[in-house]
Design an enzyme around this catalytic site. Sequence first.
Site, PDB file in Angstrom:
ATOM      1  N   ARG A   1       0.828  -1.217   0.000  1.00  0.00           N
ATOM      2  CA  ARG A   1       0.000   0.000   0.000  1.00  0.00           C
ATOM      3  C   ARG A   1       0.858   1.262   0.000  1.00  0.00           C
ATOM      4  O   ARG A   1       0.554   2.224  -0.703  1.00  0.00           O
ATOM      5  CB  ARG A   1      -0.954   0.010   1.194  1.00  0.00           C
TER       6      ARG A   1
ATOM      7  N   ASN B   1      -6.392  -2.715   2.211  1.00  0.00           N
ATOM      8  CA  ASN B   1      -6.285  -4.170   2.324  1.00  0.00           C
ATOM      9  C   ASN B   1      -7.670  -4.768   2.493  1.00  0.00           C
ATOM     10  O   ASN B   1      -8.484  -4.253   3.267  1.00  0.00           O
ATOM     11  CB  ASN B   1      -5.442  -4.572   3.532  1.00  0.00           C
TER      12      ASN B   1
END
Length: 94
Positions: free
Chosen positions: A23, A41
């Site tokens: 990320r 996520n």
Amino acid sequence: MSADIIVRKRLIISGKVQGCGFRHRIRDMAEQVGVAGWVWNNQNGSVTAEMQGTEEQIKKTLKLVENSSDLIKIRKIDVADIPVEIGDSGFGIR
């Protein structure tokens, strides 16, 4: 279709994409390339991202992320075209 047209895509990215800095890397690369959007996520181990920019910018961002670490292993990307969000800027982690 012109290369300058702004599009927005929702991507469900599967593979080794959690627990490897994915990320943060996607945010950093998106900002470097000029792509707006966000990433988060999913509970099943995949990652969802919305990316807004040109087709070329989005492809470049994904390529940079995949090549940024041996820990990241993208196996599958499901892509859906979604409406552009006028005025969206920056790239966030959710």
